[in-house]
Scaffold this active site. Structure first.
Site: not given
Length: 827
Positions: A718, A29, A714, A26, A93, A515, A96
């Site tokens: 713009d 929550c 576009d 709800c 190792c 435009d 790594c």
């Protein structure tokens, strides 16, 4: 200070991460989770969505995802975590191990990563739905190792699996609850519907055994299928943060507990009040579970747009490997791979055609109904369908970089956002459940003190009815479900809302400013006229002008160069090229200084263009854009180009007018040309001779008088104007949708999409208002009825059973109303 400098000086944008959350039921929550997350150090904001069951969290700095996960758990909810087991190759190792762990933990959406050198495996905990295998693979490869997936996610396979599991669980719970509640209901209330039931029970098992059996059945219902309410509701009560589950727990426990006392120790109750309400407790649990089940089904339908988008991508692709095409998993495809597509197959990733010819159905991505022809060098988009021929293409974007992945991300972002209209709901939900509990306590006290005999029974029944009928779920779902369905429907129409709040702002627009070039027109000008001045030859002028324009990227330049090529005129090299936006270009061609541009460009250089005033007026009146050419400081010619209006533009303008909107055109063309085009299209206002940087000021002027302005451009040239407008709409962007300045992106170049977006915005906001009205009206009107305010006048009391039915159906009503948006088809 320029806009760019302002951006450079601004603080870095916060990092955003999404978290899946289980257990929210709800609006209370939602508020609780938001409060818990925002209390985490480093969190800038948190936006929790009940419908999607996700939280969007903005961090000020380095994201501390583990802290957020702990905060969610501490608030009483379960963060959705997926576990991936990965095979790491090349580790030798401990260094790594450390390096790989660090790389994996740096991937957005990774909560934790543990690497085992002995098994050469990494176990990665992912915040569900935020990171994919390609991102993990890129991180591991970046650290200098190789990765391959060994098994699918184990803890949670994703949102769809979670929803399916939840739906299955609810279905089982409802079935079990109904099977146990039905005989219980018949034992207690059967005589009201079937004559002789009471006598049958008395003559067979007797009253005492009847009560024991009712107790057993009610207990099984409450602590079997109904246990889910206790698991969530009781901890929230103990934390003094009650929610919907808490109300169900209080109501059913009160009815059940009172009945237990009446069954086993009736002597402690006042005379005449030893009544049992086992059937009420069981029916309440059953009806609430049924409501949850129907709600879960409806929620699944609200996210169908995302499911369809996800389903567009095929699982495999035929990739060139070792000189032949082999089938590979989509996760194994990388940029640069060569892929073969046969007729009827889906295109797996974005790319560029290198061989073959075909028509591709892009309707599901752009909304364009007709297949688009694809030949060599054509761009193809993942998720689209190859119709006729066979093509081979090179992959350019894979994984989360594809257009389809970006679209899905945009839709998910929009669906998870909050609108300003939801502010009232957020304020109310903070105190709603505690207020309902207080109302139930006052109801009990009032009936116990002033009610008729048996007062205790009346007090209990009415207090339970108040607890059960209250429905914060309906309020919490009212806005997000409509947003989910509305934005999903928009995506199906090729309209992407990058920001959910644009839904509301677009609905409030008064003026649509467009435009001209590339928006109203095709953006592909054609050279229509070239009139040379006395002493100049037309072909000579075209040679010099076209040579100069080869270095310009303006669409008009392309038209002039194309015209020269069609006449077989070769261009020459240019020295000292300069371009001044909004004015023109200049440079040296074959040792002669050439200037091409608008009248203001030549005037700035002291060149008089009045000799072509008659021609300019005629060209402008016919909607053509006149330009002037000067050679060695002398006026040499007037050049006219015409950018054809898109076939869909006139109908789009009419549709905008039908929606009651004013339409304005913003253009750099001279006023005569602009007004000629405006008259032809029925445009209301014209702002002409505007330099690129002047579009922002033009929008500010249009906004005067308190008008709200939507600007359509576009999306690239713009960008400042799109950002300045109340709503920025980027139209005809094709495969480029990552436009930060746009609020809405139209995938196709059809301007009718603007009217569709506005109509859909209006429909969605209306739907939200309907949902909010229902949610508030329901609670405001029925809580007093449940408390018994009608009893003194009409003698009517609301049974807790009917209260449970009403509460269960209220959320279903909201979801059902939101789903109506799926059928909206704006003209």
């Amino acid at each position: 200070m320029t806009a760019l400098k302002k951006i450079e000086k601004a603080a870095p944008l916060p990092v955003s991460t999404n978290f899946g959350i289980e257990g929210m039921t709800c609006a209370s929550c939602v508020r609780r989770v938001e409060k818990a997350i925002t209390a985490v150090p480093g969190v800038a904001s948190a936006n929790v969505n009940l419908a999607t069951e996700r939280a969007t969290v903005q961090f000020d700095g380095e994201p501390d995802t583990l802290a957020v996960l702990h905060a969610i758990e501490k608030a009483g909810y379960a963060p959705r975590i997926a576990t991936e087991e990965l095979q790491i190759e090349g580790m030798t190792c401990a260094s790594c191990v450390s390096r790989v762990e660090k790389a994996l933990k740096a991937v957005p959406g990774v909560a934790d990563a543990a690497v085992n050198l002995a098994t050469e495996k990494a176990t990665v905990s992912l915040i569900s739905g935020t990171a994919d295998l390609s991102a993990l693979e890129a991180a591991v490869r970046g650290a200098g190792y190789e990765l391959r997936k060994t098994k699918p996610a184990e803890a949670s396979a994703g949102d769809e699996d979670h929803r399916a599991a939840e739906l299955g669980s609810l279905k089982s719970a409802v079935t079990i609850s109904v099977l146990m509640t039905l005989p219980l209901f018949l034992m207690e209330m059967g005589s009201h519907f079937i004559s002789g039931v009471h006598e049958l029970i008395m003559g067979t098992i007797g009253m005492r055994n009847n009560l024991y059996l009712q107790f057993a059945l009610a207990t099984l219902v409450l602590f079997g299928p109904g246990l889910r309410f206790f698991r969530k509701g009781v901890p929230n009560l103990l934390r003094w943060t009650p929610d919907m589950n808490s109300l169900v727990v209080l109501g059913t426990t009160a009815a059940w507990g009172y009945s237990v006392v009446a069954t086993f120790v009736p002597r402690v109750l006042p005379s005449g009040t030893a009544n049992v309400y086992y059937e009420a407790a069981a029916v309440i649990v059953t009806l609430v579970l049924l409501g949850r089940y129907l709600e879960s089904r409806a929620k699944g339908r609200t996210s169908q747009a995302i499911k369809r988008l996800v389903g567009l991508q095929p699982k495999t692709a035929f990739v060139l490997r070792g000189g032949e095409f082999v089938e590979a998993q989509i996760s194994e495809v990388v940029a640069g791979d060569v892929i073969r597509i046969r007729p009827g197959e889906k295109i797996p990733v974005d790319g560029t055609v290198i061989d073959g010819s075909s028509y591709v159905d892009e309707a599901m991505i752009t909304g364009e109904p007709l297949p688009v022809q694809k030949t060599a060098d054509s761009a193809v988009v993942g998720g689209t369908i190859n119709k006729t021929g066979s093509i081979t293409f090179k992959a350019t974007k894979v994984g989360s970089d594809t257009l389809l992945a970006q679209i899905i991300k945009l839709v998910e972002t929009a669906q998870g956002s909050k609108l300003p209209i939801q502010a009232l709901v957020d304020r109310v939900t903070g105190w709603f459940v505690p207020a309902v509990i207080l109302a139930a306590v006052l109801t009990f006290a009032a009936w116990y003190t002033f009610g008729p005999s048996p007062a205790l029974s009346f007090a209990l029944v009415n207090a339970v009815a108040v607890l059960i009928i209250a429905c914060p779920c309906a309020m919490g779902l009212a806005t997000p479900t409509s947003i989910m369905v509305g934005t999903g429907r928009a995506a199906e129409l090729g309209i992407l809302f990058r920001k959910g709040e644009a839904l509301q702002r677009l609905r409030d627009a008064d003026v649509v400013a467009l435009d001209k070039t590339g928006t109203l027109t095709k953006g592909r000008p054609e050279l229509t006229d070239l009139v040379a001045a006395e002493g100049f030859e037309a072909d000579e002028v075209l040679f010099l002008v076209a040579s100069l324009e080869t270095l310009s990227e303006h669409p008009i330049a392309e038209a002039i160069v194309s015209a020269a090529k069609s006449k077989g005129i070769a261009t020459a090299a240019v020295n000292g090229f300069e371009a001044t936006p909004g004015f023109g270009v200049s440079g040296s061609v074959s040792g002669r200084q050439v200037l091409v541009g608008a009248d203001r460009a030549l005037a700035t250089n002291g060149i008089d263009v009045s000799g072509f005033s008659t021609e300019a007026e005629l060209l402008g009146a016919s909607g053509k854009s006149p330009l002037y050419a000067a050679i060695e400081g002398r006026l040499a010619a007037i050049v006219a180009v015409s950018d054809p209006v898109k076939e869909t533009t006139p109908q789009a303008i009419r549709s905008l007018h039908e929606l009651g909107l004013k339409v304005a055109m913003i253009t750099g063309d001279n006023r005569r040309t602009a007004e000629a085009i405006a008259r032809k299209l029925g445009i209301d206002e014209v702002v002409a001779e505007v330099l690129p940087e002047g579009k922002v000021e033009a929008i500010r002027k249009l906004r005067q008088g308190g008008r709200s302005v939507a600007f359509i451009g576009d999306g690239i040239n713009d960008a400042p104007a799109l950002a300045e407008a109340d709503v920025g709409i980027a139209v005809g962007t094709g495969t480029d949708i990552a436009i930060e300045s746009a609020d809405v992106v139209l995938m196709s170049g059809d301007l009718n999409g603007v009217a569709k977006a506005i109509a859909l915005s209006k429909a969605t906001i209306l739907n939200i208002k309907q949902n909010l009205f229902w949610a508030f009206a329901y609670n405001v009107s029925l809580i007093p009825v449940a408390a018994g305010v009608l009893y003194p006048v009409t003698g009517i009391l609301l049974s807790p059973i009917f209260a449970a039915a009403a509460m269960a159906m209220s959320s279903v009503f909201v979801l059902g109303n939101a789903l109506r948006l799926k059928s909206v088809n704006p003209a």
